[in-house]
Write an enzyme that holds these catalytic residues in place. Sequence first.
Site, PDB file in Angstrom:
ATOM      1  N   ARG A  80       0.860  -1.173   0.000  1.00 24.99           N
ATOM      2  CA  ARG A  80       0.000   0.000   0.000  1.00 24.99           C
ATOM      3  C   ARG A  80       0.902   1.230   0.000  1.00 24.99           C
ATOM      4  O   ARG A  80       2.034   1.174   0.467  1.00 24.99           O
ATOM      5  CB  ARG A  80      -0.915  -0.002   1.227  1.00 24.99           C
ATOM      6  N   LYS A 135      -1.943  -2.788   7.823  1.00 27.15           N
ATOM      7  CA  LYS A 135      -3.087  -2.424   8.660  1.00 27.15           C
ATOM      8  C   LYS A 135      -3.071  -3.236   9.953  1.00 27.15           C
ATOM      9  O   LYS A 135      -2.734  -4.415   9.953  1.00 27.15           O
ATOM     10  CB  LYS A 135      -4.391  -2.678   7.907  1.00 27.15           C
ATOM     11  N   HIS A 138      -2.345   2.718  -5.830  1.00 26.90           N
ATOM     12  CA  HIS A 138      -2.931   1.427  -5.473  1.00 26.90           C
ATOM     13  C   HIS A 138      -3.073   0.521  -6.692  1.00 26.90           C
ATOM     14  O   HIS A 138      -3.190  -0.698  -6.544  1.00 26.90           O
ATOM     15  CB  HIS A 138      -4.302   1.644  -4.818  1.00 26.90           C
ATOM     16  N   ARG A 159      -0.509  -2.086  -6.763  1.00 28.77           N
ATOM     17  CA  ARG A 159      -0.815  -3.218  -5.865  1.00 28.77           C
ATOM     18  C   ARG A 159      -1.746  -4.198  -6.578  1.00 28.77           C
ATOM     19  O   ARG A 159      -1.556  -5.414  -6.503  1.00 28.77           O
ATOM     20  CB  ARG A 159      -1.454  -2.678  -4.594  1.00 28.77           C
ATOM     21  N   HIS A 190      -3.434  -9.506   3.170  1.00 21.44           N
ATOM     22  CA  HIS A 190      -4.889  -9.540   3.299  1.00 21.44           C
ATOM     23  C   HIS A 190      -5.287 -10.355   4.525  1.00 21.44           C
ATOM     24  O   HIS A 190      -4.679 -11.390   4.824  1.00 21.44           O
ATOM     25  CB  HIS A 190      -5.528 -10.178   2.062  1.00 21.44           C
ATOM     26  N   TYR A 235      -9.077 -10.770  -7.005  1.00 28.99           N
ATOM     27  CA  TYR A 235      -8.128 -10.575  -8.104  1.00 28.99           C
ATOM     28  C   TYR A 235      -8.159 -11.735  -9.080  1.00 28.99           C
ATOM     29  O   TYR A 235      -7.868 -11.565 -10.262  1.00 28.99           O
ATOM     30  CB  TYR A 235      -6.718 -10.400  -7.548  1.00 28.99           C
TER      31      TYR A 235
END
Length: 334
Positions: free
Chosen positions: A162, A187, A259, A262, A285, A294
């Site tokens: 990110r 995150k 992004h 990514r 993730h 994806y």
Amino acid sequence: MSKANPFPVLMHAFFYEWLVEQRNASIHTVRSYRDTWRLFLRFVAQRTGRKVAMITMTDLTASEVSAFLSYAEHERGGTIGTRNCRLAAIRSFFHFVATRDPASIAQCVEILNIPVKRAPVSEPCYLDPAEVTAILAQPDRSTLEGMRDHVLLSFLYNSGARIQEALDLCPEAIRFESPSCVRLTGKGRKERICPLWPETALLLKKLLERQPRAPDQRLFVNRYGEPLSASGVRFKLAAYVKAATEATPTLRTKHVTPHAFRHATAVHLISAGVDVTVIRSWLGHVSLDTTNHYARANLETKRKALEQVAVPTTPGGQPSWKRDTSVLAWLDTL
């Protein structure tokens, strides 16, 4: 502080006692909540004709919250996702207030019951390898600024990081020895290790040689030595994409942001046959469902899958029992 207006006290306690001390929220979460409340309080002050310092808890009604969310989405041009982030910040505060001020529970419940708005799930925008190459060719690597931009975009594509993860990168998080890798903090302060191509590791090393940084200092900085901002990167990237469009016209139809690199990393890993559980760990993730998104986005993967399916029979052809002459001959003997 007047007891008649407990709102400033509650707001201070929410940020310092609950969000920082008890929840140990990241600086990014704190800033996101802060920005939401800045916008919300100014919005309420304008509608009520008061100064922000005069706002009380009774002014922060569910109808005001709903009006603010509509304003954030339609008048400010925010996405539904941004609207839901604003609502999450407001909800978090009133969830806290419900435990501190029992007299406000009814008001808090009304606000907590405001639903999250559902948004259509679109295919992620990703870049083809040729488009990535065209964009990476745009920065002028003879200058320090151009070299920095080239290294940053190359790193984004290699790691699938990110944008804020990349901007927080410090030299101490990079292993230059083979096998090269980088430690990223994503995150929820979750750390993950991503491999680096030798070419990417060499680019990072050359940038550090040209612009030395301490082990704990940010790697990507501006001309004044201050860390780059995400908005600054988006501005520079837009200029590079515009220049690359002349050689690669397909970029005209794509909304390219940091992004998008990514997304490109994920889709290209899927195309290479990498297992989705590995890609989930690569990108950081939490849910495998996010990574599976994806797998649905790559047109080339869909095309390869279609090639494994038999071509259907041409409509209008003779049924198989009519084409089987042995069966017809046998029926004639009856």
